[in-house]
Structures are given as structure tokens and as C-alpha cells.
Design an enzyme around this catalytic site. Sequence first.
Site, PDB file in Angstrom:
ATOM      1  N   HIS A   1       0.821  -1.222   0.000  1.00 25.69           N
ATOM      2  CA  HIS A   1       0.000   0.000   0.000  1.00 25.69           C
ATOM      3  C   HIS A   1       0.856   1.274   0.000  1.00 25.69           C
ATOM      4  O   HIS A   1       0.820   2.019  -0.962  1.00 25.69           O
ATOM      5  CB  HIS A   1      -1.000   0.060   1.172  1.00 25.69           C
ATOM      6  CG  HIS A   1      -1.913  -1.119   1.228  1.00 25.69           C
ATOM      7  ND1 HIS A   1      -2.710  -1.480   0.167  1.00 25.69           N
ATOM      8  CD2 HIS A   1      -2.167  -2.044   2.207  1.00 25.69           C
ATOM      9  CE1 HIS A   1      -3.409  -2.566   0.490  1.00 25.69           C
ATOM     10  NE2 HIS A   1      -3.094  -2.928   1.714  1.00 25.69           N
TER      11      HIS A   1
ATOM     12  N   ASP B   1      -4.950  -8.033  -3.707  1.00 23.48           N
ATOM     13  CA  ASP B   1      -5.297  -7.866  -2.298  1.00 23.48           C
ATOM     14  C   ASP B   1      -6.623  -8.531  -1.907  1.00 23.48           C
ATOM     15  O   ASP B   1      -6.668  -9.724  -1.650  1.00 23.48           O
ATOM     16  CB  ASP B   1      -5.306  -6.361  -1.984  1.00 23.48           C
ATOM     17  CG  ASP B   1      -5.299  -6.054  -0.495  1.00 23.48           C
ATOM     18  OD1 ASP B   1      -5.328  -6.990   0.304  1.00 23.48           O
ATOM     19  OD2 ASP B   1      -5.263  -4.867  -0.125  1.00 23.48           O
TER      20      ASP B   1
HETATM   21 ZN   LIG Z   1      -3.527  -6.890   2.457  1.00 25.53          ZN
END
Ligand SMILES: [Zn+2]
Length: 491
Positions: A303, A354
Site C-alpha cells: 500500500h 489484495d
Molecule cells: Zn492486504
Amino acid sequence: MPGILQADLTLIDGRLKPGVAVHVGRSGRITKVSEDELATGVMATAVPRPPIDESQPGEFGSPRSRRKVRLRGRILIPGFVNAHSHAFQRLMRGRTEYTVLGQPGTDFWSWRSGMYRVTEQLSPEDLETVSALAYMEMLRAGFTHVCEFHYLHQQPGGGRYADPAELSARMIQAAEFAGIGMTLLRVAYQRGGPNEPASREQRRFIDSDPEAFAKALEATAAHIDTDDRRPQSLGVAAHSVRALDTDWLRELARLAERKQLPLHAHVAEQPREIDQCLVETGKRPMEHLADCGLLSDRFTAVHATHLGTGEAELLGSAGGTACICPTTERNLGDGLPDLGALRAAGAKLAIGTDSHVRIDPFAEIRALEDGERLRTGKRGRLTDHEGLIAPTLFDAGTLGGAATTTHEIGEIREGAMGDLVALEADDPALAGVAASRGSEDALLAAIAVAGHSRLVKDVWVGGRHVVTDGVLLRWQGALEAYNKVAKRIWS
Ligand SMILES: [Zn+2]
């Protein structure tokens, strides 16, 4: 007997080139890449495609495959690397896209509560079934390798399985069933947050101490297939600075260093995590991870959405990678990372799907550039040395992901694994783009901005043919098993 693939165009070093023949040996690796075989006539004749066998993946050198395969109307690219996955979250697709009227809107934290309800209900068999389908969908979309950020270790409520690697082994089996390459990242998770014990739902994620974690990692290693043809290996992950205290983080860094393992961590996905880290340590997450010794060229920051001044430089100067998961980050309302700062600092970029709200590598690579345009109000952000954008995007989807593993994947070159994807060149999304000569750069850009997972027609993993003419091996049975789990979880 080696196999040879020749498509109309092949992606090498960020450029589409005609007349390239890719030789894949019995080792599952690319043994030779020759760029002028069409001209010499070696591959002048079309060869019938291998028949589809639903029971077994085809392999180069097997009786049913042919030595030379001319892939007419196809574009050959290296397989994409999915550098961040929680496979079981595939079950949540379409199940969290609402708010209860009259209630406050949902956010990351309310989504997380929904995710915990799913983890509470999954048996080991369920986990394997759901993960296998997620991996098959990845293959169908052009991913040939997945880094599974695996944090389910115990029974619901925290009871131990007889084998501490029970659930890790299920993930490995799911990957083997699907035929995808895997880096299994065993995730360390200690607590609910600073001064906050784990909730009941979080007890499934927790090893009692670093020693127990290390033992479980050893037990998991025994399940890894060391056959060089099936790229499969082990890594570790710190769930986040929220979920691990300083001592745990330092232990994990030492373990990864000693074993030279890939080390991933969620970093700065949400502002609340940063505020908590500042209160607990006086540092922002990347600063704290650097202090604890986690940053190196084996480190991947997942991220990296809300980095402060100097944090991108910490990652870049260590030779680390930022794994961006644009579709999930938009879906959860996380925010837009500063990719310009990360690139300027020398950090590599990778992509991940993800939460699997969608599985499409083309959507992820495109969103890197699109996100930067929205964030900065300017175009042409992720350019290469010639000012082109698509090579940078494909690089993030392939080689950038490879850097988060220990495998030689993500590129078409001699010695790399035969992880390859053939795209349909005649798809309506690409029609007319390459009508004139010398349009290869425009075609690659069109694939980046307009491409989609259904362009993918054939996929090889370590030379094994796992998607044939758009058909996934064993899909129907896997789907029936998945449906049973989904029905039970959601009814
Ligand atoms: Zn994750």
C-alpha cells in the site's frame, strides 16, 4: 524435448517485437530467446494447437504437445506477478457493496469487521477450496505467480491445529491444484493494536511468540514443493505496525535476514494506523520499520498510501518495493499513494489484487498511472527513459512483482522461468490500433489503457500449459466446490 513458442509479437525489455521465438526447456525455464527466427524460416509453418486435456496440465515435451507452436494472432508477454493476495477474501466479492440506510457510511474498519465474520467460519477445507478458485481466476486473468499474505493460522477462537502448518499447507495445495506459482508469506500477528489485546476474531491470526512463529515456519517449509519447475517458496510478513510490537518486529527482521527470506508488511494504508504508531513509538510506520531493521532489498511495503516526508526515501534507499493494490485501495477508500515520490526515491513498484474485489492485472497496472494523474492533475506520470508509459506499467506488473519474491520470473529472457501469457491481438479493445507499420508502442499502450483479463488466451507456468484457448483446467469442479462454501457462509 524443448518447446518453442512464437507469437506475432513478444514483449521484451518493455517493447513489443516481431519474429521472436521463445524456447522453453524441460526445466520449465526459458533456454533461448531468438529474435529473428521468422526471417530465417524456422517457424514458418503453423502447427495445430495441443488438444485440451481437462485432467492434466499440458507440458512441453509431453506426447500431446508439439515441439513448435506458432501462436498466430497472439501477443506473448511474461506472466504477471500478483504481489499481494488474501485469497479467502474472494468470498467477499459483491457482499460488502452496500450501506444500511440510516446508518453511517462504511469504511475500511467496518469492512474489516465483515471480513472477520468470514474468517470465523472457514474450515481448512473451505480455505483450500476458496483459495483454489481465486488462484484459478488469477491464472485466467494472466497472473502466473502469487504472493499470498497468509494470516489465518489457528482454529476459530485461537485453538491450535495438530500441525502448526495446517492452514499454510492448504494454501500451498490450493496453488498446486490451480497450477500457479506461489510465494507463501507466513504473517506474524501479535495483538489488536498498541495496548490492545487481540479480539476473539483475531485469535485465529496469532502465534503465541516469535519462537512459535519460527517453528510454524519450519513446519510450513516441509510442505513446499522444491521441484524447480513449480516456482514455490516461503517468505514472511509483518501484518502491520499495529499488529506487532517493537520486539516482535525486530525478531521477524532477524529471522528474515538469517534465512534470506522475502519480508512484506502492510504499511500506512490507513491514517489511524499512523496516528497509533506515532503515539506508541514517536515514529511513522516506515520510520519505525526501518528502526526495527525490516527494510532491505527483500522488503515489500504493501500500500504505502499515506507516507510522510522522507519515508519513500527510506524504502527506496534500502532497495525495497512498494506493492500498490489500486482496485482494493479504491474499494476500501484508502487513498492514493504518491508514486512519483516512490519512484524518485528509487523504490520499485509492484501490483497486487489484495481483497480480490476484482482480479485483472490490466486494471491494476493502468490504475497506477490513472491514480497519479488524478492525484497530480497532470498526464504522463510513470514514463520510462523514452517518455513512454506502458513499459513502466508492465514492468510494475511483472519484474516489479518478481522483486518481491526469490524467483526468476516476470520477464522473457534466457534462464527465466517459462511463465508466459498469450493475448488475443484481434480483440475489439485493440482493433485498429496496430493498423499501420511501426505501431508496436501504440499497441502496447492500448493494451495498458484498454486491456482486460479476457485478452488472455493461453497461460504457461514453468512451461506447463494451464490455460488453453481461454479454458481453465478443472474449473467446473472447483466452482461447484466453491459454491457450496459460499452458500453456507452467506446463507
Ligand atoms: Zn492486504
